[in-house]
Structure formats: structure tokens, C-alpha cells
Design a protein around this motif. Sequence first.
Motif, PDB file in Angstrom:
ATOM      1  N   GLU A   9       0.832  -1.194   0.000  1.00 51.45           N
ATOM      2  CA  GLU A   9       0.000   0.000   0.000  1.00 51.45           C
ATOM      3  C   GLU A   9       0.863   1.239   0.000  1.00 51.45           C
ATOM      4  N   VAL A 203      17.373   7.384  -7.141  1.00 51.77           N
ATOM      5  CA  VAL A 203      17.678   6.249  -6.275  1.00 51.77           C
ATOM      6  C   VAL A 203      16.344   5.607  -5.899  1.00 51.77           C
ATOM      7  N   GLU A 205      13.102   4.106  -4.619  1.00 51.06           N
ATOM      8  CA  GLU A 205      12.482   3.709  -3.352  1.00 51.06           C
ATOM      9  C   GLU A 205      11.105   3.126  -3.653  1.00 51.06           C
ATOM     10  N   ALA A 207       7.722   2.166  -1.771  1.00 52.75           N
ATOM     11  CA  ALA A 207       6.996   2.299  -0.503  1.00 52.75           C
ATOM     12  C   ALA A 207       7.977   2.593   0.629  1.00 52.75           C
ATOM     13  N   GLY A 208       8.961   3.413   0.326  1.00 60.51           N
ATOM     14  CA  GLY A 208       9.920   3.835   1.340  1.00 60.51           C
ATOM     15  C   GLY A 208      11.152   2.963   1.457  1.00 60.51           C
ATOM     16  N   ALA A 209      11.110   1.763   0.916  1.00 64.35           N
ATOM     17  CA  ALA A 209      12.281   0.883   1.007  1.00 64.35           C
ATOM     18  C   ALA A 209      13.345   1.321  -0.008  1.00 64.35           C
ATOM     19  N   ARG A 213      19.419   1.801  -3.466  1.00 67.65           N
ATOM     20  CA  ARG A 213      20.641   1.766  -2.653  1.00 67.65           C
ATOM     21  C   ARG A 213      21.038   0.340  -2.348  1.00 67.65           C
ATOM     22  N   GLU A 214      20.070  -0.471  -1.995  1.00 68.30           N
ATOM     23  CA  GLU A 214      20.383  -1.860  -1.649  1.00 68.30           C
ATOM     24  C   GLU A 214      20.910  -2.633  -2.862  1.00 68.30           C
ATOM     25  N   GLU A 349      12.848  -7.140   3.839  1.00 65.99           N
ATOM     26  CA  GLU A 349      13.801  -6.635   4.832  1.00 65.99           C
ATOM     27  C   GLU A 349      13.331  -5.300   5.404  1.00 65.99           C
ATOM     28  N   TYR A 350      12.691  -4.524   4.561  1.00 62.07           N
ATOM     29  CA  TYR A 350      12.258  -3.206   5.000  1.00 62.07           C
ATOM     30  C   TYR A 350      10.777  -3.178   5.386  1.00 62.07           C
ATOM     31  N   GLY A 351      10.245  -4.321   5.664  1.00 66.00           N
ATOM     32  CA  GLY A 351       8.911  -4.372   6.244  1.00 66.00           C
ATOM     33  C   GLY A 351       7.778  -3.978   5.315  1.00 66.00           C
ATOM     34  N   ARG A 354       5.086  -8.350   4.076  1.00 62.98           N
ATOM     35  CA  ARG A 354       5.037  -9.209   5.267  1.00 62.98           C
ATOM     36  C   ARG A 354       4.577 -10.583   4.830  1.00 62.98           C
TER      37      ARG A 354
END
Lengths: 355, 355, 355, 355
Positions: A9, A203, A205, A207-209, A213-214, A349-351, A354
Motif C-alpha cells: 500500500e 535512487v 524507493e 513504498a519507502g524501502a 541503494r540496496e 527486509e524493509y517491512g 510481510r
Amino acid sequence: QRLRDLDIEIGVLPTGSMNAITDVEGVKVGHSSLIKGDSVRTGVTAILPHGGNIFQQKVPAAIYIGNGFGKLAGSSQVQELGNLETPIILTNTLNVTTAMDAVIKYTLNQDGNENVYSVNAVVGETNDGFLNDIRGQHLTNEDMLTAIENATTENTEEGNVGAGMGTVAFGFKGGVGTASRKLPESLGGYTLGVLVQSNFGGVLEIAGAPVGRELQQFSFSDRLMNNADGSCMIVVATDAPLDSRNLERLAKRAFLGIAKTGGIVSNGSGDYVIAFSTSEKVRVPYRVEGDTQSLEVVPNDLMSPLFMAAIEATEEAILNSLFMAETTKGHHGTIEALPMEKVLPVLREYGVLRD
Amino acid sequence: QRLRDLDIEIGVLPTGSMNAITDVEGVKVGHSSLIKGDSVRTGVTAILPHGGNIFQQKVPAAIYIGNGFGKLAGSSQVQELGNLETPIILTNTLNVTTAMDAVIKYTLNQDGNENVYSVNAVVGETNDGFLNDIRGQHLTNEDMLTAIENATTENTEEGNVGAGMGTVAFGFKGGVGTASRKLPESLGGYTLGVLVQSNFGGVLEIAGAPVGRELQQFSFSDRLMNNADGSCMIVVATDAPLDSRNLERLAKRAFLGIAKTGGIVSNGSGDYVIAFSTSEKVRVPYRVEGDTQSLEVVPNDLMSPLFMAAIEATEEAILNSLFMAETTKGHHGTIEALPMEKVLPVLREYGVLRD
Amino acid sequence: QRLRDLDIEIGVLPTGSMNAITDVEGVKVGHSSLIKGDSVRTGVTAILPHGGNIFQQKVPAAIYIGNGFGKLAGSSQVQELGNLETPIILTNTLNVTTAMDAVIKYTLNQDGNENVYSVNAVVGETNDGFLNDIRGQHLTNEDMLTAIENATTENTEEGNVGAGMGTVAFGFKGGVGTASRKLPESLGGYTLGVLVQSNFGGVLEIAGAPVGRELQQFSFSDRLMNNADGSCMIVVATDAPLDSRNLERLAKRAFLGIAKTGGIVSNGSGDYVIAFSTSEKVRVPYRVEGDTQSLEVVPNDLMSPLFMAAIEATEEAILNSLFMAETTKGHHGTIEALPMEKVLPVLREYGVLRD
Amino acid sequence: QRLRDLDIEIGVLPTGSMNAITDVEGVKVGHSSLIKGDSVRTGVTAILPHGGNIFQQKVPAAIYIGNGFGKLAGSSQVQELGNLETPIILTNTLNVTTAMDAVIKYTLNQDGNENVYSVNAVVGETNDGFLNDIRGQHLTNEDMLTAIENATTENTEEGNVGAGMGTVAFGFKGGVGTASRKLPESLGGYTLGVLVQSNFGGVLEIAGAPVGRELQQFSFSDRLMNNADGSCMIVVATDAPLDSRNLERLAKRAFLGIAKTGGIVSNGSGDYVIAFSTSEKVRVPYRVEGDTQSLEVVPNDLMSPLFMAAIEATEEAILNSLFMAETTKGHHGTIEALPMEKVLPVLREYGVLRD
């Protein structure tokens, strides 16, 4: 798969039923894609504010220029007069004139427009020159008209389709994406939809993850990828009755949605937002009867929920464009789709995901 | 604690040594805070582009207006002439005139300015009317001058200090925050610093983690909190030699940093970005000798890394303002600081904090 | 004597009955002048869009910035929100803060504004530093309030009065001037009025006659007069129901009126136009009831006659300011009024005056 | 006959040797005119900032939008990046796409541009739909290239030529016009030239004489002529080394020149000014070597004489376009040239012409 299919979401507001720009009643979207040989990967996407004669029944509109390194046509008249009088076409940079020409002829030839001598075609573009032989200018007037004719109020295709056929975003395959929001009745009950043509860098992202970068794939991450250029075209539709001033403010918020995906609006990016209202309460007839025109508009004080919707829907539309795009081999090489096998672990990893 | 003290990183670029706007050589920041009785919680923050006579040695500058529901003074002259000729003052909405008056008198009385008849004071503001008796207009000219006199090139205080004493962001205690980025030599080697006065709403995100949503504290989340208003003042300094056109583009990117923290730039928000260059290669003397002025500027093509730096530093400065602020009781009630006991678990859940 | 007293006509449209901004129903103008000793020659002019509580009953408005080398306060909020919420004050450059402070206090203290925490004071200025000891900042809050209290719907004084007390235009004594136009019913029947504070340079033209050139008194005409600086503040009022977008377009046309008097909008000129509509059909209540606001506006297609009226009335208002001003001795010397004994022969030679 | 052939002087500054935009060293102008049968009366005018590869050696530039009811292409990129990378083409409204397409192909095919994937064509237009069968879109790519190939540094033709073939101004035959100013050495010694395509309405003034009013031929003068629409394209060239910010300010002054001819910039007018500097001190190479670019620019304080020059040259260029145009019979009827037998007496009456 779209974001919501993965239960991701974006934001806090509910989506419309299709989670697409076509959730805004009357809005139609059509595509025409061109794949030819090894090096032609391009296309056209048309967005129609309503199903009637748009020149005769103009809609209030605004264009916000996030970064003007682009060839979007028609901005000054939209800004001056506050309205839109043609379908919006999105395509590749070097076929803008083809699209304009098609829109002009389409409008001149429409029933009821026999005495029209001036047409403001609104055409946006991004540069698909890596996957597509853009210097070949392969699209024709007919391709443009096909996109208009294909336009439907149904759900729209995403990813490698139409104007998104050859685009690249964050180093991955980009494309067309869409999303929508439906405000609760207490906040006006309006629907707002966004469609994007994603073709830019930064860079990534999700949903904020911090996926870019990863994965160590982002602008300026090494000498081989010292470039963040490209562009993002954003179209915002709403059934809220807005005048052009508040549509411009709304368009500016959609621009913020780019940032949330990690876009940096680089020097070479042509980032434009076109916003319009489909509400009949603010419709602009070609010829107004009488000395004044009656309107009903959302006042400034009630705009903020719409602003929030525009940011959320833009972020989600861009991400949908990436999630729905597919690996493509073209003119100068191959661009991979978002590598889900690497992305999903990061999202876990970044939730964001789930189990 | 600042973000970096918790090992939270924002973006991909390295920070300057203090991770503050004062990492940009020559830039000075000073505060003056006013706490009186139960209801006065306000203050002043001054930012000086250099330690000399700014009127005589103006700096190229630009102001980008994200949302103009605010009382920032001096924007039209900065935009027209492309330079800044006074310290920048940030304060509360109803003391803007006090600050302007102080800056004007300060400039008129500076050595060398005996024949100055016109001064363009640049003063930004946000409304601290919840914690502060703003209608009382409690700040004096002296408070303003104190902030200027206190200005230092050392690290700057953050949180409840100066112009951030009474501000509120995302429903939590906001304040002053700062951060910086130092580009690698291959990208120019420039330093860019940001200072913010945070006082706005939206749905708080911390390094991408949806904290506002998880805590169920965000704009429009229920009938009691149907408002996202407030403002954000952003000051961007860089030692890159930029002309005013590229400073304006840079300022626009800082605006994107608001979005990454979850800000929605609501109707009632006065969001302004002031950007300036400290480089002597573009310094603007009051009286130019000869017919032309020699400059050395960063070309368009090399701007993108600076854009990325501005977005990252703004996001981090806003978050620092929240992390450093403390619970404050004032005029209309109490505003809690970011509740770390609730926030840190969310950050862990979303992979921002690792053990 | 005003232009019309000499039977000089500007343009082709009829004037209102007083040929003044107060021909627009409800508009009030007040002055407060300050003459003290040998060196204080300054003042204040207040323009009120209507006689009620302007903060509670805002008027749609726009500000066009012709040249932003000036300190006009309040522009960004007017541009963002499209309305005006205070009286407009015109004064000298270094008393802008005094005027703002007075307007803010005036508004905070008005009945019904007990819960107001934010006021956007709109204050324009020109620099009267030749005739006035401007660095002394001699005007007080009381002077500002006096101008507001003096405001009347009657005909307004012109020349050496209020904000025009110490101004200089084209090397002659400038001042306050006003004029109006009344459109024929077939073109809408609207009234439009303009008030100016003239303080700028160029090559004076009067109804097309090249007076500056004939008198050899113009900018850059010799080494002694190598400067065209100064400013022009223009206020445009109309009872036509216009939204802020068309008010901005209208304001831009008033700017053209400067050119017709020979103004060149020099680098150092702060030329701003503030335009508002007094029509109740577009009035903006502080709190809108319900979800939308009903408006009735003039459509784009019917704007041109108003544009013509704005150009004509601005040209005439500027000329009236010169014709009504009187020779003034002040801080740095004496500025002569327009020397009628030299001007009238030129006007005769150029057919502007007939016997 | 041009104005100067009749000993009519505009303003106070001396002209360049040809009194044409081509007085600015290096600037080239070319036309291509199309007359076919009874109803095709149109054409193309090309302006080249210099004789080299413009894409590789861009010039600093700005576009000022006086009234955006027009289809000028390329404005947002010029405004964003501050430079021009193609010849400027002026043509009719419905052939803008043809011109864009020609310019894009011309640029893609130029030696040295083999790797160019994006071209910002700058094309202006006015609507010649009264004299020309504009819906027929009769101009071809070849016509556009012919205008570019015809471009020369010699004096340019005026009146019924190129983009001015079918235009109408103030109800008379308009067309292409040009003029220039050469500043005295004490004011910088720069040359500034203007070229216009005149096609707009208002109340014609010639050197201040109210010709339109005297001839009773002006906008809104009766029910038969209730329209002032049309457009004016203005191109300003100068050898003064200006950055894009000051070029934009310069462009704004050219806009004032319209007002001095009696233009009212009506709702339906598309009035755009494109300004560029030819100085090598500010030239913008496609690829800058090194990290910064060295420039030498005119400082703000020395801009005013150039502003004056832009106003004067624009006024004179518009008038030249009228004086040089010839009566034309076309698609919907005949448009008379300025009737000298009626105009000259008015000019005598108003002292503009002396015996």
C-alpha cells in the motif's frame, strides 16, 4: 503484477475501484504501440478528459513544469487560458510534431469544428532513445489517431505499452503506470487519478524501502552510470470542480510524488504535470452564452485532501509502471525489468512485504 | 539525538563534517529564543551567507515558492535581481515586520552603507500560534539583532531553538534542523547545506518508514485532526558557483525533500526555499567596476549531483528538527516530542534500524 | 489641473464620473501626508476594496510584477490564494515595515478577527529618498492608520499627497494620480479604476507627444542624468466579476500603461500592479459554507475591453499624477513640477492641444 | 517606405546602420513566401543567431510570454536551460508542426549532430487565417528549409514577406518589420535589433499620433469590428553579453513596445518575445570542458539603456511592418495597406511629420 497485487500500500487514502486514472468518470485512455525489427520500440498514449468534442467543451486545466528540459507542446496556452481543448498525447521526443499534427487534424476534422482556425495540441514526451531508434521518427499520424480511437473508460494497460514501450526508469524498464484515490465523503468524496510515462533516474524507493541503494543501482553510483536523465510525464484527472489556479497547485503536488519514488528531477529530465477537472460545474464551453459564466468550485481551504491524493496516486502510478514493465531488448541493448527476485527480499527486509 | 547518532542514513551521498549548513565555508547561523511565562514560546534564527558586509558583497540567490500561503518578505527582488543583500531571518508569522525592521536598520547602520537608501530584507516565517501567543508579537528588534550577533560558523543548535522554539510538525514538536552533503571530487567536490524551520503536516515518514501511518497520527486521520497546515522554511547554501537560474532549480529540489518526509504541502502551508551560493566566483559586488562582470559557473549538465544533495539534505534536516525537538507546553497546550519509544520499534519493523 | 481639465483625452473609452479609482463602487482611498522641517516629505495612501471587514470578506486579486526591484509585501500569498485580505497601503521604501505592522495590528484588532493568527499585509512602496530623509523612517503606525481612517469613496486627491508626497517622475515632481474607464453596456458596462504612485524615469510622453525629448530631459540624455530608476505602484480596481487568473492578466495590461507615458521600467524600478475585483459575485468569504463556492465570472473571450480600459486608465493616472504635482523643496534639493509654460507649447505643436 | 524614409523618428537612441536585426553581428534572417491561387498567402521567416552549428554552440536566450494564447513551441526548455539551440522559425499557426519537424530534421542532419537525440525547436506563429487558407496547412518542410537557407546577414525584407505574408495589424495589412538601436559607447556601445511578425489589434498610434482614433478604425469601435485578436511575435537579438535572467528582463521590455503602437494584447493574442545574445563571452557549448564555465556578463545596474533600446526598436519594427506592407487580396477578402493618403495628414496634424 501491480503493487496492490502484492499487498503493498502507498499512503493512507483508499484507491478508486480500478486504481486507475479511468476511475475518474468519463476519462478515456488509449494506447498504440510500435515494435518493429530490432530497434523500434516506441508508442503513443492518449488521454481524453471526456468522450465529447473537447474543443467545444473544454476542461479547466493547468500545467506545472517540474523541470523544463523537454518538448511538451501547448503549455503556454493552457497556462494563459486555464483550459485544455484537445486530447493529451504522450509519445517519444522526436515524434512530438507527429502527435501535434495528428491532434490538430483530428480536431479540425471533428464535427462541429468546421470554423476552427487555431488548435492548441497538448503533447508530452519522454526520450526512449536507448531502446528505440528515435532518430528514425517511426511513428505516424495514424499511430496517433489509433491511440485516440482505442481510448476507453475501462482499465488501462500498464508497463510496456503505448508511450511507455521504450522508456527506462531508475535503470530498469519503465513504462506507463496508473493509480487513483477516492476521498472519503467527509473530505469531498472526489476521485483523482494519475497516469504516468516513467523514464527518469535517481535512487529507487518502493513504498519507502531503499531498493536502489540496496541493489547498488542508482544515479552517480559509479562511473558507468553517471547520469540520471530522462523525464516523467504525469497526467492528473479529477472530478472535483477546480479552477485552473487550484489545478496548478494540484499539479505541483503530483510533482512531489516523483520524489517519493526516489526521483531527483535531474538536469536533463523533462518533468511536466498536466492536471484537469472533468466536473461539469467548471466545464468551459467554446462560446459562453451571456456576459458571465457560472461556476462552482472547491475553495482553497478544502484542497489539502486532494493534494494528498495527488501525491499518493503519482507515487503509486510510477511504481506500477515499473512493476508492470517487462525486460526489453532494443536499439542500443537490453533493459531489464525490475528484478523481482532481488527486489522482493529488500521489500521484506524493509517491512514493506510481510508474510 | 540526531538521525546519524542512531545510525540512520538518508540517501546515498556523504555528509559534511558537521552535517550542518555551516559545513559550507563562511556560512554563519545564530539563534535567539524567547520563553516567557506560560504562553510565549518563540524565537529567531539568522543565517548569514558570509561574515562580511552582505549588502556590499551580495551573493547570487533564488527563492522558490512551494506554496505561497506565507509572509516571506523580499522574494520579488531576489527573483528579479538574482541576489541576496542581507542576512536571512526566520521567525514567527506576526513578527516578520519586526525582523524586517531590524534587518533594515542593521544594514543601514553597517559601516560602508551610509549612502544606502533601499534594503531588501529577506525574512521567512512559520506560524507558531499553538504554542506561542503569536498575537502578542513578543519579539523585539533586539531579539533579531541578537540572533545575527550570535551567528557562528560552528555547528548549529537544533530542535527547540530560535525560530523553531514553538513550531509543530506532523503533530509532533518540530523546530530547527540542519544537514549537509559533500559531493565526491568526481562530481565537483562541492558542499551543500540545508537549514529548516519545520512546522507542517502530512503523514510522517522517517527514512521511508511510514511512522505517521503506523502511529495513526497524520493529517485527515480523524475528525479531530483534519488539518495539515503549517509551513516549512528551507534555506540552502552551497559553495558551488551557481548563477541565480541554477540556484532556483536547486531550490526547487529542496522542495522535493519535504515530500520525502511525508509532507503534503497543504493549502495553508507557506513553503519557501531560499538558496544562495557562497562562492567568490559568483559574488555580486554592490558596484561592479567596468562594463561587465566575470563569473565562473557550474554548467547545467553538471547540476544533477547538487540536486540530489539538496533533496537528501532537506529530508535529513527536517527529520533532525523532529529528532532534536523536545516536548513543549505553551499557549494552547502541550505538543509532545516524537515519542521515541513508539517510533524506534516502527523503525526496526521497517528495517531502518538494525540491531 | 488634470488632463481632462485641459481637454486632453487619453485613448478611446469614456471615463467614469469622477475619472478616479473611486468610480468603482465601494472602493475607498485615504491619504496621510507628512511634511516636517526641510527634509521630511513623505506619506501614505490607503486603498480599501470595500467598506467592510476585508479579512472576513476577501476580494479576488492578483499581483503582476513588472520589475521586482522593490519591497512590495504580500505578493506570494496573493498569487497563491488569489485574494486580498487587507487594505492596500502605499508608502516609502523604508517605511514598508511600519505600514505592514499597522495593517497587521489593524486587522488583528478588527471586530470579528479575534481568532486571526495570520495576516497578509499588502504594502507597496517607491523610494522618495531625494526629497525625503528616507533613512530617518519618519512615518509611524499612526500615520498608516490615519490614511486608512481617512479613506473615502469620494474623489481622491492627487499630486503631492500621501504616498506621492515625495516622489519624482521623469525628472519632474511625481505623485499620486488616478483615472477610470466605464465600458459601454455592449462591452459589459463595467467600471475600472486605477491609482498610481509615480516615481520612475524614461522619456516622458503626454498623449503621444514626445515631451521629454523636446525638453531634452530624459534618462541617459547626458552624464548628469544617467539614471532612470525609481518605481511605479499601480492599483487597479474593477467591478467586473473576475477570478484571479484574469485579474493577473488585467494587471499585466496596466503595466503596458507605463510604457505609453514613456517609462522604460529601468533596472532599479520596482514596478508592481495590484488588481482586484469588488464584485460580490466573486467575493471570497474567510469561511466558505459547504463544499463548494458558487461564482459568476467574465469568460476569457470578453476580457479584451477591460484590458483596453486598464491600459488607458493607467496611462492617464500617471499623467494626472504629474499634472497635479507641485514643485517641492526637500532633503537633497528641489524638484520642479512639470513646467507647463514649456509643456503646453509642445502639446500644441504635437496636436494634443488645439485652440 | 520605412518610417525613417519619411524622417519619422522613434525614441531617442540612434539606430544601427541598416536599422535591422541584422545589425547585430552574425545574425541572419531568411524568408520563404507562399502565394498560390486566390487563397494561399502565407510564409516562413527564419532567424539564426549565428552562422555556425547552433546546437553545438548554443546562445543564451529567454522567452517572455506576454499573452499565451498561442502555439509557440519550445518555451519551457529555453526558460529552464536559458539557451537556444536551433534557428527560430516564425510561420502561421497551423504550420507550427511543419516548422518544428523541419527544424528537428535540419538539426539531426547537421554535421556534428550525429549523436543528437533531442532537439528543442523554437517556432513562433501568428494566425493568418483571414488572408490565408490556414486550415489547408499549405507550407511544407521544404518551405521551412528554404527560409533557413535564404538566411543572410544583409538587410531583411519587410512587409508582405515570409511569416508576414498574410498577417493583419490594427485592421490594416501587417507583416514582418525590423529595427535596431546602437547604444553610445558611454552606455556600453552594444547593438540591439528586433524583428516582428505583426498580426494584432488595438488603437494604432504612430510615433504617438492617434492614427487609429482619427481614422475611426480600432478595436471595439463598432459592432463590425468587435475584436482585437491576433498575435505579435517579437525576436530580440543583441551583442551585449547577457545571461538568460537579464535576457528575460530585456524580452519583457520589448513587450512594452507593443503598447506604444497602440496594441492592447487582447485575450486572443499570442504575444511572445524571444531574446538572445550573440556575444561569444556567454556562448554555451553543447559540452562544456572542465567543471565550470567562464562568462562575462553585463551587470544588472547597466541594463537600463538596453531596456530602452528594446522598447524603441520594437515599436519601430512594428511600425515598419505596417509601413512596408501592401494591400493583399486573399482567402476571405482584401486587407488594405495603411492608407498613406489618410495617415500622412494625421501625422502632420500631430506634428510627427513636418514640412
